[in-house]
Design an enzyme around this catalytic site. Structure first.
Site, PDB file in Angstrom:
ATOM      1  N   HIS A 392       0.933  -1.134  -0.019  1.00  0.00           N
ATOM      2  CA  HIS A 392       0.054   0.118  -0.065  1.00  0.00           C
ATOM      3  C   HIS A 392       0.929   1.266  -0.023  1.00  0.00           C
ATOM      4  O   HIS A 392       0.676   2.094  -0.853  1.00  0.00           O
ATOM      5  CB  HIS A 392      -0.822  -0.103   1.145  1.00  0.00           C
ATOM      6  N   GLU A 393       1.846   1.235   0.763  1.00  0.00           N
ATOM      7  CA  GLU A 393       2.640   2.482   1.100  1.00  0.00           C
ATOM      8  C   GLU A 393       3.778   2.743  -0.177  1.00  0.00           C
ATOM      9  O   GLU A 393       3.860   3.787  -0.334  1.00  0.00           O
ATOM     10  CB  GLU A 393       3.229   2.528   2.357  1.00  0.00           C
ATOM     11  N   HIS A 396       1.748   4.525  -2.768  1.00  0.00           N
ATOM     12  CA  HIS A 396       1.911   5.942  -2.576  1.00  0.00           C
ATOM     13  C   HIS A 396       2.997   6.548  -2.979  1.00  0.00           C
ATOM     14  O   HIS A 396       3.099   7.507  -3.815  1.00  0.00           O
ATOM     15  CB  HIS A 396       1.735   6.367  -1.086  1.00  0.00           C
ATOM     16  N   HIS A 399       3.641   6.562  -6.780  1.00  0.00           N
ATOM     17  CA  HIS A 399       2.920   7.646  -7.268  1.00  0.00           C
ATOM     18  C   HIS A 399       3.313   8.867  -7.206  1.00  0.00           C
ATOM     19  O   HIS A 399       3.708   9.553  -8.311  1.00  0.00           O
ATOM     20  CB  HIS A 399       1.351   7.659  -6.639  1.00  0.00           C
TER      21      HIS A 399
END
Length: 601
Positions: A392-393, A396, A399
């Site tokens: 998940h991180e 980020h 991105h």
């Protein structure tokens, strides 16, 4: 690592498990030099005051100087804050963070005249500036966005006052952060072996997944009894944050704090309301899942502390951090060689702070600045959940990495509305990979359970949070009292609505609002639910279409803040202006639930 019964000190964590903040500043002296430089640059901004309409060149110089100032200020602030996050009890970095926060207030005050003065330039003249100067035309979307919000931008003097008020307005959140990360201490309980263990926020998730119901209940009661001791203080803190939001929405001429928050993304309030309405219509799916949980766990009554233990009793997979890195790299292969190359770089180049230590900020996040690579904070606990957290991180982080490689500083910060898409696409792809590699009925059932839990936590739970935020802000905006008991009553009633058909809703859960950091970033959590829905659609496209869908997705990642969130998502093939993506995501939940029911019933 954190395998002991008490948390290690920061100094006892091996260097290879720590992020390399020296990639930002090699030492505090280097930070001090940039701190001084930021103050000097901020002082120079006054030279542009009253001159922005003189020429396109003057306007461009102002924008460029502002970008230079803001990007350097970001670097100064992020370093100080992340050093504090390593150990919130460290007074040196508490002081640096306070100084950086004060400096940021000065910076925003120094540039507060820019937008109001720019908007006094006649629009035809402003457009001629932008169209006649190639460098200046880069700022076209930013200018158009400010013109769209013109009615909510105040006079130069008023904007300066609001900029100066930022440090004061953040006080409620700062108080909560210090209590929640530095001062709070939880009691010890006895673990499955009867040994005494300190409850921590990092360990709480693991304890709530314990097979021993007594351990779960003890951890649940230990956590909430601790927060309850500060019930009124925490109530005053959150209420203060709500009042802050009301103040800024009124001053900026918005009908509500919700409308003010959503307008920043150019998202209609209907998108927020559609989410709550659509999820409320489908609470029967949540309760169907919870009934399965109750049956599989063979419980006479399902309590709030029974909601996180995996339903597949015999399957309990421990995953070391090194194993997690390999799993993540393999699971994200559908995103292509380029993406995987950047992922490996991040996993192996000091981007990540891995293990929990005393005083470390809880949870997980990805952060960084335009001038540096991204960073990720974890509190890794060797379980499947934390493999997903890493995935998940890193979503980020990459991105941000794609955005910063592609966009100028002015568009380098993507909106929170789209932030959760990249992270959740990663999770969706990882889930598919792990299901494909499952070696037994038990393992497949475990993974399906995990996915449903992610769904429950991201769509149903975050929507409940969003409904809570809407209700408490409405109460204040209607002039009604809001205190700790009111917060508890509202929160408890929502839990009864969402879970009450199947769950014995324990009284302690009424205090859960008091430990949710996101409530101090108001109207943030609904974006988890919309982001999850968008990510579900994008992951489906990547699997069905392959490279064409990946290429569109990477274009979305590169978009940063160069367009409105709803428009950026359309690049990746998702339209969140209607409830359909939410409905489609809930259909995926139902199909996944059917698969799990077939395996377990």
């Amino acid at each position: 690592m954190t395998s002991g019964k008490t948390l290690p000190k920061r100094k006892d964590i091996e260097e290879r498990f720590k992020w390399k903040l020296e990639d930002i500043y090699k030492d505090t002296d280097s930070w001090e030099k940039d701190f001084k430089q930021v103050k000097e640059l901020a002082a120079q901004m006054v030279n542009f005051k009253g001159k922005l309409g003189n020429s396109a060149d003057t306007l461009l110089d102002c924008f460029k100087k502002s970008d230079e100032l803001l990007s350097l200020n970001d670097k100064v602030f992020v370093y100080a804050r992340m050093k504090r996050d390593e150990d919130n009890g460290n007074s040196t970095y508490q002081a640096l963070t306070e100084r950086a926060s004060t400096l940021a207030t000065e910076v925003y005050a120094a540039i507060s005249f820019v937008v109001p003065e720019m908007l006094t330039i006649p629009e035809d003249k402003l457009m001629s500036f932008l169209n006649s100067n190639k460098e200046l035309s880069v700022y076209m979307f930013m200018v158009q966005e400010n013109l769209r919000q013109k009615e909510h931008i105040l006079t130069e003097k008023e904007e300066q006052i609001l900029a100066l008020s930022t440090e004061i307005s953040d006080t409620a959140g700062d108080i909560f952060t210090m209590y929640n990360n530095a001062d709070i201490k939880f009691p010890h309980i006895r673990d499955e072996e009867g040994e005494e263990i300190e409850v921590t926020k990092g360990r709480y998730t693991t304890l709530m997944e314990s097979r021993d119901r007594r351990v779960r209940k003890d951890a649940f009661e230990a956590l909430y009894s601790t927060y309850s001791k500060m019930k009124n203080t925490l109530g005053a803190s959150l209420t203060g944050n709500v009042k802050k939001n009301r103040f800024y929405s009124v001053v900026r001429n918005y009908p509500s704090a919700l409308a003010a928050s959503l307008d920043n993304d150019n998202v209609p309030v209907e998108v927020y309301d559609n989410l709550i309405e659509t999820v409320n219509k489908n609470l029967h799916l949540l309760n169907r899942y919870l009934k399965l949980r109750k049956k599989v766990l063979k419980l006479d009554a399902l309590h709030m502390y029974d909601l996180y233990v995996p339903m597949v009793e015999e399957y309990d997979k421990k995953v070391t951090y090194e194993e997690a890195k390999k799993i993540v790299q393999e699971g994200l292969q559908p995103l292509g060689e380029e993406y995987i190359g950047y992922l490996k770089k991040g996993l192996n180049s000091g981007w990540i702070d891995i293990y929990e230590n005393e005083g470390k900020t809880s949870g997980a996040y990805a952060w960084g600045t335009y001038k540096t690579h991204p960073y990720v904070l974890l509190n890794y606990q060797d379980n499947i959940n934390d493999v997903y957290t890493l995935t998940h991180e890193m979503g980020h982080a990459l991105h941000s990495y794609y955005t910063n490689m592609t966009q100028p500083y002015v568009y380098s910060e993507y909106r929170i509305f789209v932030a959760e898409v990249a992270s959740t696409v990663n999770e969706s792809l990882l889930m598919r990979y792990m299901l494909s590699k499952s070696e037994s009925k038990q393992e497949k059932a475990y993974l399906l359970n995990h996915y449903l839990e992610e769904f429950r936590g991201t769509v149903f739970r975050q929507t409940m949070f969003a409904e809570f935020e809407k209700l408490i802000h409405q109460k204040t905006e209607q002039g009604e009292a809001l205190n700790a008991q009111e917060l508890c009553d509202i929160y408890y009633d929502l839990n009864k609505k969402y879970f009450g058909e199947t769950v014995d809703v324990d009284e302690e859960i009424a205090m859960e609002w008091s430990r949710i950091p996101h409530f101090y970033s108001s109207f943030y959590v609904y974006k988890y639910a919309t982001g999850f829905s968008a990510a579900t659609a994008i992951a489906e496209k990547i699997y069905k279409e392959g490279k064409p869908a990946v290429d569109k997705y990477l274009e979305f990642l590169k978009g940063g803040g160069s367009n409105y969130p709803l428009e950026l998502l359309k690049i990746a093939g998702v339209d969140l202006s209607s409830p359909k993506p939410i409905e489609d995501a809930l259909n995926v939940f139902e199909k996944t639930l059917e698969e799990l029911e077939e395996l377990l019933v």
